[in-house]
Design an enzyme around this catalytic site. Structure first.
Site, PDB file in Angstrom:
ATOM      1  N   HIS A 218       0.882  -1.184   0.000  1.00 36.73           N
ATOM      2  CA  HIS A 218       0.000   0.000   0.000  1.00 36.73           C
ATOM      3  C   HIS A 218       0.919   1.232   0.000  1.00 36.73           C
ATOM      4  CE1 HIS A 218      -3.532   2.332   0.580  1.00 36.73           C
ATOM      5  NE2 HIS A 218      -3.865   2.024   1.820  1.00 36.73           N
ATOM      6  N   GLY A 254       5.499   0.045  -6.671  1.00 39.22           N
ATOM      7  CA  GLY A 254       5.116   1.251  -7.409  1.00 39.22           C
ATOM      8  C   GLY A 254       4.443   0.924  -8.739  1.00 39.22           C
ATOM      9  N   HIS A 257      -2.134  -2.094  -9.846  1.00 37.61           N
ATOM     10  CA  HIS A 257      -3.187  -1.551  -8.988  1.00 37.61           C
ATOM     11  C   HIS A 257      -4.358  -2.508  -8.941  1.00 37.61           C
ATOM     12  CE1 HIS A 257      -5.971   1.307  -7.186  1.00 37.61           C
ATOM     13  NE2 HIS A 257      -4.876   1.908  -6.786  1.00 37.61           N
ATOM     14  N   ARG A 266      -3.320   9.451 -11.397  1.00 39.48           N
ATOM     15  CA  ARG A 266      -2.443  10.340 -10.632  1.00 39.48           C
ATOM     16  C   ARG A 266      -1.015  10.265 -11.142  1.00 39.48           C
ATOM     17  NH1 ARG A 266      -4.058   7.281  -5.193  1.00 39.48           N
ATOM     18  NH2 ARG A 266      -3.569   5.595  -6.623  1.00 39.48           N
ATOM     19  N   ASP A 308       2.567   5.906  -6.461  1.00 37.66           N
ATOM     20  CA  ASP A 308       3.751   5.821  -5.603  1.00 37.66           C
ATOM     21  C   ASP A 308       5.070   5.851  -6.363  1.00 37.66           C
ATOM     22  OD1 ASP A 308       2.737   5.841  -3.031  1.00 37.66           O
ATOM     23  OD2 ASP A 308       2.252   3.715  -3.053  1.00 37.66           O
ATOM     24  N   ARG A 352     -18.569  -6.727   9.767  1.00 36.88           N
ATOM     25  CA  ARG A 352     -18.185  -8.031  10.286  1.00 36.88           C
ATOM     26  C   ARG A 352     -18.568  -9.063   9.236  1.00 36.88           C
ATOM     27  NH1 ARG A 352     -17.638 -13.243  11.078  1.00 36.88           N
ATOM     28  NH2 ARG A 352     -17.355 -13.909  13.230  1.00 36.88           N
TER      29      ARG A 352
HETATM   30  N1  ACO Z   1       5.369  -6.202 -10.074  1.00 32.75           N
HETATM   31  C1  ACO Z   1       5.368  -7.401 -10.686  1.00 32.75           C
HETATM   32  N2  ACO Z   1       4.271  -8.121 -10.890  1.00 32.75           N
HETATM   33  C2  ACO Z   1       3.117  -7.614 -10.447  1.00 32.75           C
HETATM   34  C3  ACO Z   1       3.038  -6.359  -9.827  1.00 32.75           C
HETATM   35  C4  ACO Z   1       4.229  -5.650  -9.647  1.00 32.75           C
HETATM   36  N3  ACO Z   1       4.231  -4.463  -9.037  1.00 32.75           N
HETATM   37  N4  ACO Z   1       1.755  -6.091  -9.511  1.00 32.75           N
HETATM   38  C5  ACO Z   1       1.050  -7.143  -9.914  1.00 32.75           C
HETATM   39  N5  ACO Z   1       1.868  -8.058 -10.472  1.00 32.75           N
HETATM   40  C6  ACO Z   1       1.486  -9.353 -11.010  1.00 32.75           C
HETATM   41  C7  ACO Z   1       1.361 -10.361  -9.864  1.00 32.75           C
HETATM   42  O1  ACO Z   1       2.564 -11.030  -9.601  1.00 32.75           O
HETATM   43  C8  ACO Z   1       0.265 -11.269 -10.370  1.00 32.75           C
HETATM   44  O2  ACO Z   1       0.839 -12.162 -11.286  1.00 32.75           O
HETATM   45  P1  ACO Z   1       0.299 -13.678 -11.398  1.00 32.75           P
HETATM   46  O3  ACO Z   1      -1.126 -13.553 -11.865  1.00 32.75           O
HETATM   47  O4  ACO Z   1       1.223 -14.286 -12.369  1.00 32.75           O
HETATM   48  O5  ACO Z   1       0.388 -14.248 -10.012  1.00 32.75           O
HETATM   49  C9  ACO Z   1      -0.651 -10.330 -11.143  1.00 32.75           C
HETATM   50  O6  ACO Z   1       0.177  -9.231 -11.578  1.00 32.75           O
HETATM   51  C10 ACO Z   1      -1.801  -9.778 -10.305  1.00 32.75           C
HETATM   52  O7  ACO Z   1      -1.236  -9.211  -9.113  1.00 32.75           O
HETATM   53  P2  ACO Z   1      -1.923  -9.235  -7.687  1.00 32.75           P
HETATM   54  O8  ACO Z   1      -0.886  -9.006  -6.647  1.00 32.75           O
HETATM   55  O9  ACO Z   1      -2.790 -10.456  -7.589  1.00 32.75           O
HETATM   56  O10 ACO Z   1      -2.876  -8.002  -7.821  1.00 32.75           O
HETATM   57  P3  ACO Z   1      -3.645  -7.341  -6.624  1.00 32.75           P
HETATM   58  O11 ACO Z   1      -4.809  -6.673  -7.226  1.00 32.75           O
HETATM   59  O12 ACO Z   1      -3.884  -8.309  -5.534  1.00 32.75           O
HETATM   60  O13 ACO Z   1      -2.576  -6.306  -6.061  1.00 32.75           O
HETATM   61  C11 ACO Z   1      -1.174  -4.492  -5.846  1.00 32.75           C
HETATM   62  C12 ACO Z   1      -2.518  -4.981  -6.391  1.00 32.75           C
HETATM   63  C13 ACO Z   1      -1.022  -4.919  -4.382  1.00 32.75           C
HETATM   64  C14 ACO Z   1      -1.138  -2.989  -5.935  1.00 32.75           C
HETATM   65  C15 ACO Z   1      -0.051  -5.125  -6.689  1.00 32.75           C
HETATM   66  O14 ACO Z   1      -0.124  -4.645  -8.020  1.00 32.75           O
HETATM   67  C16 ACO Z   1       1.303  -4.863  -6.083  1.00 32.75           C
HETATM   68  O15 ACO Z   1       1.746  -5.612  -5.200  1.00 32.75           O
HETATM   69  N6  ACO Z   1       2.007  -3.777  -6.535  1.00 32.75           N
HETATM   70  C17 ACO Z   1       3.265  -3.400  -5.934  1.00 32.75           C
HETATM   71  C18 ACO Z   1       3.013  -2.644  -4.621  1.00 32.75           C
HETATM   72  C19 ACO Z   1       2.507  -1.242  -4.871  1.00 32.75           C
HETATM   73  O16 ACO Z   1       2.978  -0.526  -5.738  1.00 32.75           O
HETATM   74  N7  ACO Z   1       1.536  -0.828  -4.046  1.00 32.75           N
HETATM   75  C20 ACO Z   1       0.966   0.517  -4.106  1.00 32.75           C
HETATM   76  C21 ACO Z   1      -0.444   0.451  -4.624  1.00 32.75           C
HETATM   77  S1  ACO Z   1      -1.096   2.070  -4.860  1.00 32.75           S
HETATM   78  C22 ACO Z   1      -1.324   2.670  -3.307  1.00 32.75           C
HETATM   79  O17 ACO Z   1      -1.500   1.966  -2.345  1.00 32.75           O
HETATM   80  C23 ACO Z   1      -1.231   4.131  -3.145  1.00 32.75           C
END
Ligand code: ACO
Length: 372
Positions: A218, A254, A257, A266, A308, A352
């Site tokens: 996050h 970064g 999403h 953004r 981010d 809940r």
């Molecule tokens: N780098 C590499 N691969 C990624 C990334 C990434 N940043 N984000 C998603 N993927 C891939 C996952 O590995 C997954 O691959 P798979 O299907 O082969 O397993 C697929 O894309 C889907 O990813 P999930 O993690 O299931 O997507 P989810 O919707 O649960 O997560 C999240 C969203 C947490 C933002 C994710 O994209 C992530 O971890 N990003 C990096 C952390 C980040 O930048 N967070 C900030 C979010 S914005 C904010 O909070 C202000």
């Protein structure tokens, strides 16, 4: 493969009139106003007012509000004493979490000190909490947490650098804070709403939000993104290492999403700011490195930067220490959390949900002395 059924993905858990995220896969609005319009024409204080009170202020209301935030900046001496006790190597997110909690013991929520008063007090004091602690431990100085800067962004930079900030830097920080202010039912806001739904107090809901924002999936992603970008000397080196990260199924912080499918609205705004600031920065090549990582992630995985990623280099070019990136997100997001806490209280029902049980079937209890 990631478990696609978990994490409440795609589940509607409530109603809101505060913001829209990802309608048609892209946009972001706060109370009906498009983020691009707000970022180019408004200010953080105006957006804070919009979120907390529901409408944009008139000129008179705006002046009064800015003056109110200005007057609320001084920290109680008991809070300063606690900040002095917190170790200098603590993560600044933990400092803010503790600082907000401590203020809650000194100025608890009551009929005389209501939610909006506390929200404004926290918005006004969090820059001081963070930077009082920072200077006390880093420079052995007990700084005054009041400045002549009218804007909160200018105030933060003044407290950090000990001088009137460059106008371009203060404006860039102001814009970034508008981008970070609100984002519907994101994890930290949802956490704040869950706490609120138990009829707990305002500070507890805010502390829940801070703890949830801290994680690298996050808000903590901006710090993790900076660590990655800074690790490289050239764009080519970055491309080689990040390509390998993708092969190894590592996440690049970064990017990606939960809600946006094409881009984060953004990101282009913060990217432009980063580009502009890189032109004057001594290590402006970090922007080129970031751009190369962006291109690689898109070419290889169709992953786009979220807010981010370019916030990281933007803050870095302002001379802000990396560990303060997520705390800045807190200072801004206090406004969105407040709007959601008000909304939750206005139509509350305990949050809940249910769970599917996957544990052992019913079995007999064996006294400890008879267990083998
Ligand atoms: N780098 C590499 N691969 C990624 C990334 C990434 N940043 N984000 C998603 N993927 C891939 C996952 O590995 C997954 O691959 P798979 O299907 O082969 O397993 C697929 O894309 C889907 O990813 P999930 O993690 O299931 O997507 P989810 O919707 O649960 O997560 C999240 C969203 C947490 C933002 C994710 O994209 C992530 O971890 N990003 C990096 C952390 C980040 O930048 N967070 C900030 C979010 S914005 C904010 O909070 C202000």
């Amino acid at each position: 493969m990631t478990d696609k059924t978990g994490g409440l993905a795609g589940i509607v858990v409530g109603e809101t009139a505060i913001s829209t995220v990802g309608k048609e896969g892209v946009g972001l609005t706060y109370r009906g106003y498009d983020i691009h319009e707000l970022a180019s024409k408004s200010s953080f204080e105006e957006v804070a007012y919009l979120l907390i009170y529901g409408e944009l202020p008139t000129q008179k209301e705006f002046n009064l509000y800015q003056e109110k935030l200005f007057q609320l900046r001084k920290l109680p001496k008991e809070l300063c004493a606690v900040l002095e006790l917190i170790p200098g190597n603590t993560h600044p997110m933990d400092v803010l979490r503790t600082g907000c909690s401590m203020l809650g013991t000194l100025e608890p929520e009551s009929k005389l000190n209501d939610l909006t008063q506390i929200a404004n007090r926290l918005i006004a004091t969090t820059p001081g909490m963070l930077l009082y602690w920072y200077h006390f431990h880093k420079n052995k100085k007990s700084i005054k947490t009041e400045t002549e800067e009218k804007s909160l962004a200018g105030h933060f930079l003044h407290l950090l650098h000990g001088k009137t900030p460059d106008a371009d830097l203060a404006q860039a920080l102001d814009i970034s804070m508008m981008l970070y202010a609100e984002h519907e039912f994101n994890a930290s806001t949802f956490a704040a709403r869950v706490t609120t739904s138990t009829e707990s107090d305002f500070y507890s809901a805010i502390v829940s939000g801070i703890g949830t924002l801290r994680g690298p999936l996050h808000g903590g992603a901006n710090e993790a993104a900076m660590e990655l970008i800074q690790y490289f000397k050239t764009p080519d080196e970055a491309a080689a290492v990040v390509r390998q990260m993708l092969i190894d199924k590592k996440k690049v912080m970064g990017f990606g999403h939960r809600v946006y499918k094409i881009s984060d609205p953004r990101s282009d705004i913060i990217k432009n700011l980063s580009k502009k600031l890189s032109e004057k920065a001594s290590d402006g090549n970090l922007y080129k490195i970031a751009e190369r990582i962006e291109k690689l992630l898109w070419d290889e995985k169709k992953l786009f930067p979220n807010v981010d990623f370019y916030s990281a280099t933007t803050y870095h070019f302002m001379g802000i220490p990396t560990l303060m990136f997520t705390p800045l997100f807190v200072i801004s997001r206090l406004t969105g959390w407040t709007a959601h806490i008000i909304e939750q209280r206005g139509n509350n029902r305990l949050i809940r949900p249910d769970a599917t049980y996957k544990g052992p079937t019913p079995r007999d209890y064996v006294p400890v002395s008879q267990r083998g």
